[in-house]
Scaffold this motif. Structure first.
Motif, PDB file in Angstrom:
ATOM      1  N   UNK A 105       0.827  -1.212   0.000  1.00 45.34           N
ATOM      2  CA  UNK A 105       0.000   0.000   0.000  1.00 45.34           C
ATOM      3  C   UNK A 105       0.860   1.260   0.000  1.00 45.34           C
ATOM      4  N   UNK A 106       2.003   1.196   0.668  1.00 50.02           N
ATOM      5  CA  UNK A 106       2.902   2.351   0.706  1.00 50.02           C
ATOM      6  C   UNK A 106       3.452   2.657  -0.685  1.00 50.02           C
ATOM      7  N   UNK A 107       3.878   1.626  -1.383  1.00 50.64           N
ATOM      8  CA  UNK A 107       4.395   1.806  -2.751  1.00 50.64           C
ATOM      9  C   UNK A 107       3.291   2.282  -3.687  1.00 50.64           C
ATOM     10  N   UNK A 108       2.093   1.763  -3.492  1.00 47.95           N
ATOM     11  CA  UNK A 108       0.945   2.166  -4.305  1.00 47.95           C
ATOM     12  C   UNK A 108       0.669   3.661  -4.128  1.00 47.95           C
ATOM     13  N   UNK A 109       0.675   4.133  -2.872  1.00 52.62           N
ATOM     14  CA  UNK A 109       0.442   5.549  -2.596  1.00 52.62           C
ATOM     15  C   UNK A 109       1.577   6.392  -3.174  1.00 52.62           C
ATOM     16  N   UNK A 110       2.804   5.913  -3.070  1.00 54.40           N
ATOM     17  CA  UNK A 110       3.926   6.650  -3.660  1.00 54.40           C
ATOM     18  C   UNK A 110       3.756   6.764  -5.168  1.00 54.40           C
ATOM     19  N   UNK A 111       3.321   5.711  -5.809  1.00 55.01           N
ATOM     20  CA  UNK A 111       3.117   5.763  -7.256  1.00 55.01           C
ATOM     21  C   UNK A 111       2.072   6.811  -7.633  1.00 55.01           C
ATOM     22  N   UNK A 112       0.962   6.796  -6.925  1.00 57.62           N
ATOM     23  CA  UNK A 112      -0.102   7.771  -7.210  1.00 57.62           C
ATOM     24  C   UNK A 112       0.396   9.189  -6.972  1.00 57.62           C
ATOM     25  N   UNK A 113       1.076   9.393  -5.852  1.00 61.16           N
ATOM     26  CA  UNK A 113       1.545  10.725  -5.491  1.00 61.16           C
ATOM     27  C   UNK A 113       2.606  11.239  -6.451  1.00 61.16           C
ATOM     28  N   UNK A 114       3.561  10.394  -6.798  1.00 62.92           N
ATOM     29  CA  UNK A 114       4.659  10.816  -7.677  1.00 62.92           C
ATOM     30  C   UNK A 114       4.169  11.103  -9.084  1.00 62.92           C
ATOM     31  N   UNK A 115       3.149  10.411  -9.516  1.00 66.33           N
ATOM     32  CA  UNK A 115       2.607  10.628 -10.860  1.00 66.33           C
ATOM     33  C   UNK A 115       2.125  12.064 -11.030  1.00 66.33           C
ATOM     34  N   UNK A 150       5.680  -0.627  -9.912  1.00 62.40           N
ATOM     35  CA  UNK A 150       6.304  -1.930 -10.206  1.00 62.40           C
ATOM     36  C   UNK A 150       6.576  -2.684  -8.908  1.00 62.40           C
ATOM     37  N   UNK A 151       7.079  -1.973  -7.914  1.00 60.91           N
ATOM     38  CA  UNK A 151       7.350  -2.596  -6.613  1.00 60.91           C
ATOM     39  C   UNK A 151       6.044  -3.047  -5.950  1.00 60.91           C
ATOM     40  N   UNK A 152       4.998  -2.245  -6.051  1.00 61.45           N
ATOM     41  CA  UNK A 152       3.701  -2.613  -5.470  1.00 61.45           C
ATOM     42  C   UNK A 152       3.150  -3.872  -6.127  1.00 61.45           C
ATOM     43  N   UNK A 153       3.289  -3.963  -7.452  1.00 59.78           N
ATOM     44  CA  UNK A 153       2.821  -5.156  -8.172  1.00 59.78           C
ATOM     45  C   UNK A 153       3.613  -6.376  -7.720  1.00 59.78           C
ATOM     46  N   UNK A 154       4.911  -6.222  -7.532  1.00 61.98           N
ATOM     47  CA  UNK A 154       5.738  -7.353  -7.086  1.00 61.98           C
ATOM     48  C   UNK A 154       5.327  -7.823  -5.697  1.00 61.98           C
ATOM     49  N   UNK A 155       4.929  -6.891  -4.845  1.00 59.22           N
ATOM     50  CA  UNK A 155       4.542  -7.246  -3.479  1.00 59.22           C
ATOM     51  C   UNK A 155       3.125  -7.790  -3.375  1.00 59.22           C
TER      52      UNK A 155
END
Length: 156
Positions: free
Chosen positions: A108-118, A133-138
């Motif tokens: 969830x942390x990586x997912x939020x980072x992806x949304x925020x960084x976009x 990519x990291x969120x998908x791997x996890x």
């Protein structure tokens, strides 16, 4: 600290699942009044405000939850998403990076980072793709991470 009634919180969760965000926010007023030191109702309120597309109010609710429990990753995720939705992408990314640093194995942390960084565009898109990519791997079973990955790739 008085704990809110489990039935009241369950009712709120069901209202949120049913996307009845206004009703959930109204129900939370009494819960928060009964348990002002409990961060959980504040997190639920932030979710309701996000659902009602009131991100500034969601920021306030998430900040209050985080003030009550500075270690709450749930409150920090909600804060990052709320900041992103207000257009404050730099603050959202900082919150999301804090999440990732605290628990690098939490999807969830990586997912939020992806949304925020976009929201940054440019170099932020590269970070969004990496984070998704990291969120998908996890958590390959979570649809949200695949949506984030596709959105990040499209933004690039």
């Amino acid at each position: 600290m008085t704990a809110p009634a489990a039935a009241d919180l369950q009712r709120v969760r069901l209202l949120l699942e049913a996307t009845r965000f206004g009703e959930a926010a109204s129900a939370l007023a009494a819960v928060i009044a009964a348990a002002p030191d409990d961060p959980e109702p504040r997190c639920l309120l932030a979710q309701a405000y996000l659902g009602m597309r009131q991100p500034a109010d969601a920021v306030t609710a998430a900040q209050r939850a985080l003030a009550l429990d500075p270690t709450s990753t749930w409150a920090r995720r909600l804060l990052a998403l709320s900041l992103h939705n207000t257009g404050n992408h730099s603050a959202a990314v900082l919150e999301a990076r804090t999440l990732v640093a605290a628990d690098p194995d939490e999807w969830r942390s990586w997912w939020v980072l992806s949304i925020s960084a976009r929201g940054f565009g440019g170099q932020g898109v590269h970070e969004a793709v990496h984070a998704a990519h990291r969120a998908v791997a996890l958590a390959p079973e979570q649809g949200d991470v695949h949506d984030a990955y596709g959105s990040a790739l499209l933004a690039g």
